[in-house]
Design an enzyme around this catalytic site. Structure first.
Site, PDB file in Angstrom:
ATOM      1  N   LYS A  35       0.829  -1.205   0.000  1.00 47.34           N
ATOM      2  CA  LYS A  35       0.000   0.000   0.000  1.00 47.34           C
ATOM      3  C   LYS A  35       0.862   1.253   0.000  1.00 47.34           C
ATOM      4  O   LYS A  35       0.611   2.207  -0.758  1.00 47.34           O
ATOM      5  CB  LYS A  35      -0.919  -0.026   1.223  1.00 47.34           C
ATOM      6  CG  LYS A  35      -1.921   1.100   1.320  1.00 47.34           C
ATOM      7  CD  LYS A  35      -2.774   0.914   2.584  1.00 47.34           C
ATOM      8  CE  LYS A  35      -3.791   2.012   2.757  1.00 47.34           C
ATOM      9  NZ  LYS A  35      -4.566   1.860   4.002  1.00 47.34           N
ATOM     10  N   THR A 121     -12.431   8.028  15.261  1.00 43.95           N
ATOM     11  CA  THR A 121     -13.647   8.143  16.070  1.00 43.95           C
ATOM     12  C   THR A 121     -13.530   7.194  17.252  1.00 43.95           C
ATOM     13  O   THR A 121     -13.449   5.977  17.075  1.00 43.95           O
ATOM     14  CB  THR A 121     -14.887   7.800  15.223  1.00 43.95           C
ATOM     15  OG1 THR A 121     -14.958   8.710  14.125  1.00 43.95           O
ATOM     16  CG2 THR A 121     -16.160   7.909  16.057  1.00 43.95           C
ATOM     17  N   PHE A 152     -15.247  15.226  10.169  1.00 39.88           N
ATOM     18  CA  PHE A 152     -16.644  15.278   9.738  1.00 39.88           C
ATOM     19  C   PHE A 152     -16.714  15.208   8.212  1.00 39.88           C
ATOM     20  O   PHE A 152     -17.400  16.001   7.559  1.00 39.88           O
ATOM     21  CB  PHE A 152     -17.309  16.560  10.251  1.00 39.88           C
ATOM     22  CG  PHE A 152     -17.289  16.688  11.747  1.00 39.88           C
ATOM     23  CD1 PHE A 152     -18.211  16.007  12.531  1.00 39.88           C
ATOM     24  CD2 PHE A 152     -16.329  17.464  12.375  1.00 39.88           C
ATOM     25  CE1 PHE A 152     -18.180  16.117  13.920  1.00 39.88           C
ATOM     26  CE2 PHE A 152     -16.293  17.582  13.755  1.00 39.88           C
ATOM     27  CZ  PHE A 152     -17.218  16.909  14.530  1.00 39.88           C
ATOM     28  N   LYS A 251     -33.830  12.516   2.410  1.00 40.47           N
ATOM     29  CA  LYS A 251     -34.092  11.805   1.155  1.00 40.47           C
ATOM     30  C   LYS A 251     -34.389  10.342   1.471  1.00 40.47           C
ATOM     31  O   LYS A 251     -33.534   9.622   1.994  1.00 40.47           O
ATOM     32  CB  LYS A 251     -32.894  11.909   0.215  1.00 40.47           C
ATOM     33  CG  LYS A 251     -33.173  11.423  -1.197  1.00 40.47           C
ATOM     34  CD  LYS A 251     -31.963  11.652  -2.090  1.00 40.47           C
ATOM     35  CE  LYS A 251     -32.290  11.347  -3.544  1.00 40.47           C
ATOM     36  NZ  LYS A 251     -32.743   9.972  -3.779  1.00 40.47           N
ATOM     37  N   ALA A 252     -35.601   9.943   1.186  1.00 35.52           N
ATOM     38  CA  ALA A 252     -35.999   8.561   1.475  1.00 35.52           C
ATOM     39  C   ALA A 252     -35.226   7.584   0.604  1.00 35.52           C
ATOM     40  O   ALA A 252     -34.866   7.886  -0.530  1.00 35.52           O
ATOM     41  CB  ALA A 252     -37.498   8.399   1.253  1.00 35.52           C
ATOM     42  N   CYS A 260     -19.248   4.876   8.895  1.00 34.53           N
ATOM     43  CA  CYS A 260     -19.498   5.732  10.063  1.00 34.53           C
ATOM     44  C   CYS A 260     -20.826   5.469  10.746  1.00 34.53           C
ATOM     45  O   CYS A 260     -20.858   5.048  11.904  1.00 34.53           O
ATOM     46  CB  CYS A 260     -19.418   7.208   9.654  1.00 34.53           C
ATOM     47  SG  CYS A 260     -17.761   7.725   9.171  1.00 34.53           S
ATOM     48  N   LYS A 263     -21.544   1.930  12.441  1.00 36.47           N
ATOM     49  CA  LYS A 263     -20.627   1.652  13.544  1.00 36.47           C
ATOM     50  C   LYS A 263     -20.826   2.636  14.698  1.00 36.47           C
ATOM     51  O   LYS A 263     -20.863   2.240  15.869  1.00 36.47           O
ATOM     52  CB  LYS A 263     -19.184   1.713  13.030  1.00 36.47           C
ATOM     53  CG  LYS A 263     -18.118   1.517  14.088  1.00 36.47           C
ATOM     54  CD  LYS A 263     -16.746   1.373  13.448  1.00 36.47           C
ATOM     55  CE  LYS A 263     -16.255   2.671  12.846  1.00 36.47           C
ATOM     56  NZ  LYS A 263     -15.857   3.676  13.848  1.00 36.47           N
ATOM     57  N   LYS A 320     -22.980   4.325  -1.247  1.00 42.29           N
ATOM     58  CA  LYS A 320     -23.422   5.618  -1.751  1.00 42.29           C
ATOM     59  C   LYS A 320     -22.617   5.921  -3.012  1.00 42.29           C
ATOM     60  O   LYS A 320     -21.583   5.284  -3.256  1.00 42.29           O
ATOM     61  CB  LYS A 320     -23.241   6.722  -0.702  1.00 42.29           C
ATOM     62  CG  LYS A 320     -21.802   6.990  -0.336  1.00 42.29           C
ATOM     63  CD  LYS A 320     -21.672   8.104   0.705  1.00 42.29           C
ATOM     64  CE  LYS A 320     -21.952   9.462   0.097  1.00 42.29           C
ATOM     65  NZ  LYS A 320     -21.611  10.561   1.034  1.00 42.29           N
TER      66      LYS A 320
END
Length: 441
Positions: A35, A121, A152, A251-252, A260, A263, A320
């Site tokens: 990596k 977090t 954020f 938004k349905a 995030c 968890k 998403k």
């Protein structure tokens, strides 16, 4: 300022690249040799718009580098960011083993007094643990300060968010630590909110829990809208015009996923439980989301009671758009249930298919395009609202014997699908098939 970042996952890499872009000397540390070698060449291990370009630019300008050697990265650092993973334990709590290891590595390898900034977090009280571990293993005569600086960032717009965020939260114990971290972040030009460490830790969890609550709330309203014949998009718009509510996260769809919200909501429930407080509202949010992810299967079974042997196309696999992140994606639950019911599943995603192949059921086939996935299918399920999917020529659905689309992200208007002769079921809206029947009376 000389800055080291431990961990080059989503948060660590974006943080390191962004800090180098505003002029700091940044070295990122990761234990994965392959990596690191790729990142040294400007190859990002994650898909995030704009990230690779900024990596290449700052590597070329010699402000950004990568290493697997902790001493090389930490010896001359003025400030060290911890951005390692805090995966979910079986009970929903955060696994802090990587945090503890990072703290030990810092103590053993720093060359002077440092400020340690926690980007990961972490549960309330973790920064106290980090400081304790470092001080236990630290060379005599050196001093360390610990700061909470939660991130954020939204996946898919993280680079934009780094430079155009709503606020930067800094939790510290001393004015010196506040001043240094404020100075580091000043070039971003984002409002800075200073508070105590425990409050900073809680702000991150509380923010994500509230946004997850908005998502689950609007999804519950959408389910009621379907039963009553109302349209969730009109309801959401009308609600969002109230400035006390706002339009974002109304938004349905088929629920939230990613690294995030799933968890952090479970972790906050566990944090509350540790002080003997039952967070009933957030438990409901989690349960609603779990139910919502599978809602498309019920819609499909209502249209096709027996899908055994039928070809079902799944469009969108990432949780998403604009990311290749498959964590907690609805596609995991949906495709597994389709396979369980005997369907022949063919899937397409513009970016996430390589990641999907290592996670999803091996019986799933993958298409090279939307057209290839749809052709000859008995039904199409839409799970991610990629622009490529939302902008597709609706004539493509004519390649199906009987066009049937079940859309978990409300990508199309009812009128457009009706005009193209598609039986269309979405979230919180009337079915296009019912519109067709109504207009023929």
């Amino acid at each position: 300022m000389n800055i080291a970042v431990i961990g080059t996952g989503y948060v660590g890499l974006v943080t390191g690249v962004s800090l180098s872009e505003i002029g700091h000397q940044v070295i990122c540390i990761d234990v994965d040799q392959d990596k690191v070698e790729k990142m040294q060449q400007g190859i990002s291990p994650i898909y995030e718009p704009g990230l690779s370009e900024l990596m290449t630019k700052n590597i070329h300008e010699q402000r950004l580098s990568f290493t697997t050697v902790h001493r090389e990265g930490l010896q001359r650092a003025d400030v060290i960011y911890i951005a390692v993973g805090t995966p979910e334990n079986k009970d929903g709590s955060a696994d802090l083993s990587y945090i503890a290891q990072a703290a030990k590595d810092i103590a053993k390898n720093v060359g002077g007094n440092v400020i340690v900034v926690t980007k990961s977090t972490v549960p309330v009280g973790t920064n106290d643990l980090i400081k304790e571990i470092i001080q236990t293993h630290l060379k005599q005569g050196l001093q360390v300060e610990v700061v909470s600086n939660p991130e954020f960032l939204k996946e898919g717009s993280a680079i934009h968010d780094s430079f155009h965020g709503d606020r930067i939260v800094i939790g510290a114990e001393s004015e010196h630590a506040f001043r240094v971290i404020e100075q580091i972040n000043e070039p971003f030009g984002i409002p800075i909110f200073k508070t105590d460490i425990k409050s900073a830790e809680m702000i991150k969890y509380a923010s994500n829990a509230f946004l997850a609550t908005k998502i689950s709330f609007i999804n519950e309203i959408s389910n009621i809208c379907e039963l009553l014949g109302a349209n969730i998009e009109n309801v959401s718009t009308g609600m969002g015009l109230d400035q006390r509510i706002g339009s974002q996260f109304l938004k349905a769809g088929i629920g939230y996923g990613g690294s995030c919200f799933p968890k952090d909501t479970k972790a906050l429930i566990q944090i509350a439980g540790n002080v003997e407080y039952e967070f009933e509202l957030l438990k409901g949010v989690v349960n609603v989301n779990k139910k919502q992810q599978g809602i498309l299967i019920g819609k499909l079974n209502n249209c096709l009671p027996d899908i055994s042997g039928k070809k079902i196309a799944v469009l969108g696999l990432a949780f998403k758009p604009n990311t290749d992140d498959m964590r907690e994606s609805a596609s995991i639950l949906v495709t597994e249930e389709l396979i369980k019911q005997g369907a022949d599943v063919i899937a397409y995603d513009p970016i996430a298919m390589n990641n999907a192949k290592s996670i999803l059921n091996p019986l799933i086939r993958y298409a090279d395009s939307i057209d290839q996935a749809i052709e000859g299918s008995d039904a199409v399920l839409i799970l991610t609202d990629w622009d490529e999917i939302k902008n597709v020529d609706l004539a493509v659905f004519s390649k199906m014997a009987k066009p049937l689309v079940i859309d978990g992200r409300n990508c199309f208007t009812l009128e457009a699908m009706e005009n193209n002769g598609v039986e269309y079921h979405s979230i919180g809206r009337p079915a296009a098939a019912k519109l067709i029947e109504a207009t023929s009376i």
